[in-house]
Design a protein around this motif. Structure first.
Motif, PDB file in Angstrom:
ATOM      1  N   ASN A   1       0.833  -1.194   0.000  1.00  0.00           N
ATOM      2  CA  ASN A   1       0.000   0.000   0.000  1.00  0.00           C
ATOM      3  C   ASN A   1       0.877   1.256   0.000  1.00  0.00           C
ATOM      4  OD1 ASN A   1      -2.418   1.315  -0.060  1.00  0.00           O
ATOM      5  ND2 ASN A   1      -2.887   1.036   2.105  1.00  0.00           N
ATOM      6  N   LEU A   2       1.980   1.234   0.747  1.00  0.00           N
ATOM      7  CA  LEU A   2       2.911   2.353   0.818  1.00  0.00           C
ATOM      8  C   LEU A   2       3.587   2.573  -0.539  1.00  0.00           C
ATOM      9  CD1 LEU A   2       4.258   4.472   2.653  1.00  0.00           C
ATOM     10  CD2 LEU A   2       5.977   2.757   3.210  1.00  0.00           C
ATOM     11  N   HIS A   3       4.002   1.480  -1.190  1.00  0.00           N
ATOM     12  CA  HIS A   3       4.624   1.576  -2.516  1.00  0.00           C
ATOM     13  C   HIS A   3       3.641   2.118  -3.546  1.00  0.00           C
ATOM     14  CE1 HIS A   3       8.528  -0.106  -1.638  1.00  0.00           C
ATOM     15  NE2 HIS A   3       7.972  -1.165  -1.018  1.00  0.00           N
ATOM     16  N   GLU A   4       2.395   1.689  -3.473  1.00  0.00           N
ATOM     17  CA  GLU A   4       1.372   2.186  -4.400  1.00  0.00           C
ATOM     18  C   GLU A   4       1.167   3.683  -4.202  1.00  0.00           C
ATOM     19  OE1 GLU A   4      -2.322   0.067  -4.274  1.00  0.00           O
ATOM     20  OE2 GLU A   4      -1.337  -1.879  -4.526  1.00  0.00           O
ATOM     21  N   LYS A   5       1.160   4.122  -2.954  1.00  0.00           N
ATOM     22  CA  LYS A   5       0.965   5.540  -2.666  1.00  0.00           C
ATOM     23  C   LYS A   5       2.141   6.353  -3.207  1.00  0.00           C
ATOM     24  CE  LYS A   5      -1.139   8.221   0.826  1.00  0.00           C
ATOM     25  NZ  LYS A   5      -2.046   8.091   1.888  1.00  0.00           N
ATOM     26  N   GLU A   6       3.375   5.881  -3.022  1.00  0.00           N
ATOM     27  CA  GLU A   6       4.550   6.567  -3.544  1.00  0.00           C
ATOM     28  C   GLU A   6       4.510   6.625  -5.068  1.00  0.00           C
ATOM     29  OE1 GLU A   6       7.901   4.439  -1.999  1.00  0.00           O
ATOM     30  OE2 GLU A   6       7.798   5.449  -0.039  1.00  0.00           O
ATOM     31  N   GLU A   7       4.090   5.520  -5.668  1.00  0.00           N
ATOM     32  CA  GLU A   7       3.984   5.470  -7.116  1.00  0.00           C
ATOM     33  C   GLU A   7       2.947   6.456  -7.624  1.00  0.00           C
ATOM     34  OE1 GLU A   7       3.032   1.877  -9.924  1.00  0.00           O
ATOM     35  OE2 GLU A   7       4.710   1.349  -8.594  1.00  0.00           O
ATOM     36  N   GLU A   8       1.810   6.551  -6.954  1.00  0.00           N
ATOM     37  CA  GLU A   8       0.763   7.501  -7.328  1.00  0.00           C
ATOM     38  C   GLU A   8       1.262   8.931  -7.201  1.00  0.00           C
ATOM     39  OE1 GLU A   8      -2.789   6.812  -5.064  1.00  0.00           O
ATOM     40  OE2 GLU A   8      -3.068   4.785  -5.874  1.00  0.00           O
ATOM     41  N   GLU A   9       2.024   9.219  -6.152  1.00  0.00           N
ATOM     42  CA  GLU A   9       2.574  10.559  -5.964  1.00  0.00           C
ATOM     43  C   GLU A   9       3.571  10.899  -7.071  1.00  0.00           C
ATOM     44  OE1 GLU A   9       4.164  10.784  -2.009  1.00  0.00           O
ATOM     45  OE2 GLU A   9       2.177  10.716  -1.078  1.00  0.00           O
ATOM     46  N   GLU A  10       4.398   9.918  -7.451  1.00  0.00           N
ATOM     47  CA  GLU A  10       5.349  10.134  -8.532  1.00  0.00           C
ATOM     48  C   GLU A  10       4.627  10.406  -9.845  1.00  0.00           C
ATOM     49  OE1 GLU A  10       8.294   7.087  -8.958  1.00  0.00           O
ATOM     50  OE2 GLU A  10       8.871   7.211  -6.849  1.00  0.00           O
ATOM     51  N   ILE A  11       3.592   9.630 -10.115  1.00  0.00           N
ATOM     52  CA  ILE A  11       2.805   9.823 -11.341  1.00  0.00           C
ATOM     53  C   ILE A  11       2.123  11.184 -11.313  1.00  0.00           C
ATOM     54  CG2 ILE A  11       0.799   9.004 -12.639  1.00  0.00           C
ATOM     55  CD1 ILE A  11       1.636   6.140 -11.833  1.00  0.00           C
ATOM     56  N   SER A  12       1.571  11.538 -10.167  1.00  0.00           N
ATOM     57  CA  SER A  12       0.906  12.833 -10.025  1.00  0.00           C
ATOM     58  C   SER A  12       1.902  13.976 -10.225  1.00  0.00           C
ATOM     59  CB  SER A  12       0.255  12.930  -8.645  1.00  0.00           C
ATOM     60  OG  SER A  12      -0.306  14.190  -8.464  1.00  0.00           O
ATOM     61  N   SER A  13       3.085  13.827  -9.646  1.00  0.00           N
ATOM     62  CA  SER A  13       4.126  14.834  -9.802  1.00  0.00           C
ATOM     63  C   SER A  13       4.554  14.932 -11.266  1.00  0.00           C
ATOM     64  CB  SER A  13       5.319  14.475  -8.921  1.00  0.00           C
ATOM     65  OG  SER A  13       6.362  15.373  -9.117  1.00  0.00           O
ATOM     66  N   TRP A  14       4.727  13.788 -11.931  1.00  0.00           N
ATOM     67  CA  TRP A  14       5.124  13.766 -13.326  1.00  0.00           C
ATOM     68  C   TRP A  14       4.070  14.445 -14.193  1.00  0.00           C
ATOM     69  CZ3 TRP A  14       3.138  11.412 -17.772  1.00  0.00           C
ATOM     70  CH2 TRP A  14       3.985  11.439 -18.881  1.00  0.00           C
ATOM     71  N   ILE A  15       2.784  14.145 -13.929  1.00  0.00           N
ATOM     72  CA  ILE A  15       1.689  14.753 -14.695  1.00  0.00           C
ATOM     73  C   ILE A  15       1.687  16.265 -14.479  1.00  0.00           C
ATOM     74  CG2 ILE A  15      -0.821  14.945 -14.867  1.00  0.00           C
ATOM     75  CD1 ILE A  15      -0.943  11.906 -14.355  1.00  0.00           C
ATOM     76  N   SER A  16       1.901  16.681 -13.247  1.00  0.00           N
ATOM     77  CA  SER A  16       1.942  18.107 -12.939  1.00  0.00           C
ATOM     78  C   SER A  16       3.087  18.793 -13.685  1.00  0.00           C
ATOM     79  CB  SER A  16       2.100  18.299 -11.433  1.00  0.00           C
ATOM     80  OG  SER A  16       2.200  19.650 -11.117  1.00  0.00           O
ATOM     81  N   MET A  17       4.248  18.158 -13.699  1.00  0.00           N
ATOM     82  CA  MET A  17       5.393  18.727 -14.420  1.00  0.00           C
ATOM     83  C   MET A  17       5.140  18.769 -15.920  1.00  0.00           C
ATOM     84  SD  MET A  17       8.629  17.251 -12.185  1.00  0.00           S
ATOM     85  CE  MET A  17       9.358  16.597 -13.614  1.00  0.00           C
ATOM     86  N   GLU A  18       4.468  17.772 -16.446  1.00  0.00           N
ATOM     87  CA  GLU A  18       4.132  17.763 -17.873  1.00  0.00           C
ATOM     88  C   GLU A  18       3.170  18.892 -18.215  1.00  0.00           C
ATOM     89  OE1 GLU A  18       5.150  15.978 -20.655  1.00  0.00           O
ATOM     90  OE2 GLU A  18       6.764  15.459 -19.278  1.00  0.00           O
ATOM     91  N   LYS A  19       2.218  19.155 -17.339  1.00  0.00           N
ATOM     92  CA  LYS A  19       1.280  20.264 -17.560  1.00  0.00           C
ATOM     93  C   LYS A  19       2.024  21.591 -17.581  1.00  0.00           C
ATOM     94  CE  LYS A  19      -2.947  18.296 -15.601  1.00  0.00           C
ATOM     95  NZ  LYS A  19      -3.941  18.396 -14.517  1.00  0.00           N
ATOM     96  N   VAL A  20       2.910  21.772 -16.602  1.00  0.00           N
ATOM     97  CA  VAL A  20       3.692  23.011 -16.549  1.00  0.00           C
ATOM     98  C   VAL A  20       4.553  23.135 -17.804  1.00  0.00           C
ATOM     99  CG1 VAL A  20       5.563  24.196 -15.317  1.00  0.00           C
ATOM    100  CG2 VAL A  20       3.695  23.158 -14.028  1.00  0.00           C
ATOM    101  N   ASN A  21       5.190  22.041 -18.207  1.00  0.00           N
ATOM    102  CA  ASN A  21       6.023  22.062 -19.402  1.00  0.00           C
ATOM    103  C   ASN A  21       5.206  22.426 -20.641  1.00  0.00           C
ATOM    104  OD1 ASN A  21       8.490  21.647 -20.833  1.00  0.00           O
ATOM    105  ND2 ASN A  21       7.670  19.682 -21.528  1.00  0.00           N
TER     106      ASN A  21
END
Length: 100
Positions: free
Chosen positions: A4-24
């Motif tokens: 569950n902890l790994h899934e949460k970290e993975e979701e945060e990474e994906i969310s961060s990546w999506i956010s950076m892609e939007k900014v880019n």
């Protein structure tokens, strides 16, 4: 729980990546807009420069003898300077080796 902890970290990474892609993407779009605006401004500046040159040509054409009169004024001013130098040095004795 660890999974569950790994899934949460993975979701945060994906969310961060999506956010950076939007900014880019936003930055790329802004950059494109700025480059287009720059091209429009360059074209406008070129047109204004051409118009300025045309107006200057028309002005010079309307002022007969403007270049010759300004040249005459320049030559008169140079002649006056040379004449005043000659007058200033005329009364002074020349030293040996100095041309008269």
């Amino acid at each position: 729980m660890i999974a569950n902890l790994h899934e949460k970290e993975e979701e945060e990474e994906i969310s961060s990546w999506i956010s950076m892609e939007k900014v880019n993407t936003e930055l790329v779009l802004r950059n494109c807009y700025i480059m287009e605006q720059n091209e429009r401004l360059k074209k406008a500046a070129e047109l204004l420069q051409q118009e300025r040159q045309t107006l200057l040509s028309q002005l010079h054409a309307q002022l007969p003898g403007s270049s010759s009169s300004s040249e005459r004024q320049h030559h008169d001013a140079v002649g006056q300077q040379d004449g005043s130098k000659a007058k200033a040095t005329a009364g002074q004795p020349s030293s040996p080796g100095t041309p008269k």
